[in-house]
Design an enzyme around this catalytic site. Structure first.
Site, PDB file in Angstrom:
ATOM      1  NE  ARG A 222      31.613  10.035 -27.119  1.00 59.72           N
ATOM      2  CZ  ARG A 222      31.035  10.059 -25.379  1.00 59.72           C
ATOM      3  NH1 ARG A 222      31.404  10.276 -25.171  1.00 59.72           N
ATOM      4  NH2 ARG A 222      29.596  10.470 -25.973  1.00 59.72           N
TER       5      ARG A 222
ATOM      6  NE  ARG B 185      35.536   2.730 -36.255  1.00 59.96           N
ATOM      7  CZ  ARG B 185      34.205   3.269 -36.147  1.00 59.96           C
ATOM      8  NH1 ARG B 185      34.168   4.119 -35.084  1.00 59.96           N
ATOM      9  NH2 ARG B 185      32.863   2.458 -36.005  1.00 59.96           N
TER      10      ARG B 185
ATOM     11  NE  ARG C 105      22.481   6.849 -28.473  1.00 61.14           N
ATOM     12  CZ  ARG C 105      23.717   6.511 -28.951  1.00 61.14           C
ATOM     13  NH1 ARG C 105      23.725   5.744 -30.197  1.00 61.14           N
ATOM     14  NH2 ARG C 105      24.162   8.282 -29.643  1.00 61.14           N
TER      15      ARG C 105
ATOM     16  CB  CYS D 171      30.938  -3.017 -26.563  1.00 55.89           C
ATOM     17  SG  CYS D 171      30.262  -1.829 -24.848  1.00 55.89           S
TER      18      CYS D 171
ATOM     19  CB  SER E 283      36.514   3.387 -31.950  1.00 56.90           C
ATOM     20  OG  SER E 283      36.834   1.833 -31.612  1.00 56.90           O
TER      21      SER E 283
ATOM     22  CB  THR F 222      29.035  16.914 -33.828  1.00 57.76           C
ATOM     23  OG1 THR F 222      27.979  17.311 -33.228  1.00 57.76           O
ATOM     24  CG2 THR F 222      29.806  17.805 -32.841  1.00 57.76           C
TER      25      THR F 222
ATOM     26  CG  ASN G 194      25.023  14.140 -33.791  1.00 60.13           C
ATOM     27  OD1 ASN G 194      26.069  15.056 -34.145  1.00 60.13           O
ATOM     28  ND2 ASN G 194      24.250  15.682 -33.266  1.00 60.13           N
TER      29      ASN G 194
END
Length: 317
Positions: free
Chosen positions: A143, A126, A6, A234, A123, A148, A145
Site C-alpha cells: 500500500r 494482479r 485526493r 472493483c 491489487s 512510498t 502512494n
C-alpha cells in the site's frame, strides 16, 4: 470552479492537468484536497476498506453533493460501476497506457526473476495473475502512494512491484521496467483513464463536457459492460480491456475472472463491430457469467469478507 481531489502526488498531477485544460478554455479553477477512506486506512489491504468499493471516491461524492466542490477528478478504475445519478461522469480524458508495469530493483524481467521472489501489489487481480503466470513467486500486500512503493522497492522489501504504467506517465517519471502483456495480465476495467464528474445541470457540467474524448468513452463503457453482471466489485480478480482497432470499425475486447489463487480462470476474447458493440459486449458478459465467472467472483468476495472479519486466509498476499 473548485476541483476536488485526493491529496496523493498522482491524484494532484491528474487534477492539475484537468485544471490546465479548463483554464485553456477560459475557466478559472482552484483545487481542494479531500482525504478519502482509501488514503486514511493504509495499514490494511485495500479490499478491507469499505469492501474496497469506492474507497477513493465516496467522500468526494459526498462533498460534491453538499456543494463544497464543483468538479471531481478520479482514476476511473477506482469508480464503482453504479454511480449517483446526480453526479454524472461528464468527461473521460484521452486514455494513457492501460497496461500493468513491473519494476524490479535491478531491471530483471518477470520471466527472469528467481523462484520465491517477492512481488508487491495492492491489487488482488494482479496478485492472482502473478500466481497464474508464475506460481513459484510470492505476492505480498503493498500500500501507499507511488513514492512510498518505490522507496520500499529500493529498500529491498520487495524484489519487484506491480504498478499501472499510466500513473508513472502522469507523474512524468521515465522509469525502466517491463510492460506486461494484456494476454496474461488483462488490466482492470478503465485502467489508464481519468474521469471528471460534476453535479448534473450545472455550469461545471457544461464546461467539463468539452474535455470528453469520444474514443476513450467508447472503450471504457464496453469494459464496464463486459463485467457488469459479475457483481464482483472493483477489488476482486477481474480484468477487462477494450482496444479500438486502427480501422476504427472493430474493437478487440478481452475480459477474465480469476480465483484468488490464480488456479481457475474464465475468459472471453473477441473482435466486435463498432456498430452494435454495446449489445455484443452484453452478450459476451452473459457468456462470462455462464462459463462460471460469477461463481469465481462470488467465491472471491466471500473469501475477502472472511479475511476482513479476521478469519484465517487460505492465500498469501
Amino acid at each position: 470552479m473548485i476541483i476536488g481531489t485526493r491529496g496523493s502526488q498522482l491524484a494532484l498531477a491528474q487534477t492539475k492537468n484537468v485544471a490546465r485544460l479548463l483554464e485553456e478554455r477560459g475557466v478559472e479553477t482552484s483545487i481542494k484536497i479531500i482525504k478519502t477512506s482509501g488514503d486514511r486506512f493504509t495499514d490494511r489491504p485495500l479490499h478491507a476498506v469499505s469492501g474496497g468499493v469506492g474507497a477513493f471516491v465516496r467522500e468526494l461524492d459526498d462533498v460534491m453533493l453538499a456543494g463544497e466542490i464543483d468538479i471531481a477528478v478520479h482514476s476511473m478504475k477506482d469508480m464503482p460501476t453504479i454511480r449517483p445519478q446526480a453526479i454524472p461522469t461528464v468527461a473521460i480524458l484521452e486514455r494513457d497506457t492501460p497496461f500493468d508495469f513491473l519494476l524490479t530493483y535491478d531491471g530483471t524481467t518477470l520471466d527472469e526473476l528467481p523462484e520465491q521472489s517477492i512481488i508487491g501489489t495492492s491489487s488482488l487481480r494482479r496478485a492472482a495473475q502473478i500466481r497464474r503466470y508464475r506460481p513459484d513467486l510470492i505476492t505480498q500486500e503493498l500500500r501507499g502512494n507511488i513514492d512510498t512503493r518505490l522507496r520500499k522497492l529500493k529498500e529491498g522489501q520487495y524484489d519487484g512491484i506491480l504498478l499501472a504504467k499510466a500513473g508513472l506517465e502522469r507523474m512524468g517519471w521515465d522509469l525502466e521496467g517491463e510492460i506486461l502483456s494484456p494476454e496474461f495480465f488483462c488490466p482492470s476495467p478503465n485502467q489508464g483513464t481519468v474521469a471528471v464528474v460534476t453535479r448534473a445541470g450545472t455550469e461545471a457540467e457544461a464546461a467539463v463536457s468539452k474535455l470528453d474524448h469520444t474514443e476513450s468513452r467508447i472503450v471504457t463503457e464496453l469494459e464496464r459492460i463486459l463485467i457488469s453482471e459479475l457483481e464482483g466489485g472493483c477489488t476482486t480478480p477481474i480484468g477487462s480491456y477494450a482496444e479500438l482497432k486502427p480501422d476504427k470499425k472493430e474493437i478487440h475486447v478481452l475480459a477474465e475472472v480469476l480465483s484468488l489463487d490464480g488456479r481457475e480462470v474464465v475468459r472471453v476474447e473477441e473482435s466486435i463491430p463498432m456498430l452494435g458493440g454495446i449489445e455484443k459486449a452484453r452478450e459476451l458478459g452473459h457468456r462470462l457469467v455462464e462459463m462460471g465467472g460469477r461463481r469465481l467472483a462470488e467465491e472471491a468476495l466471500l473469501q475477502i469478507s472472511r479475511d476482513a472479519c479476521g478469519t484465517e486466509s487460505s492465500y498469501d498476499y
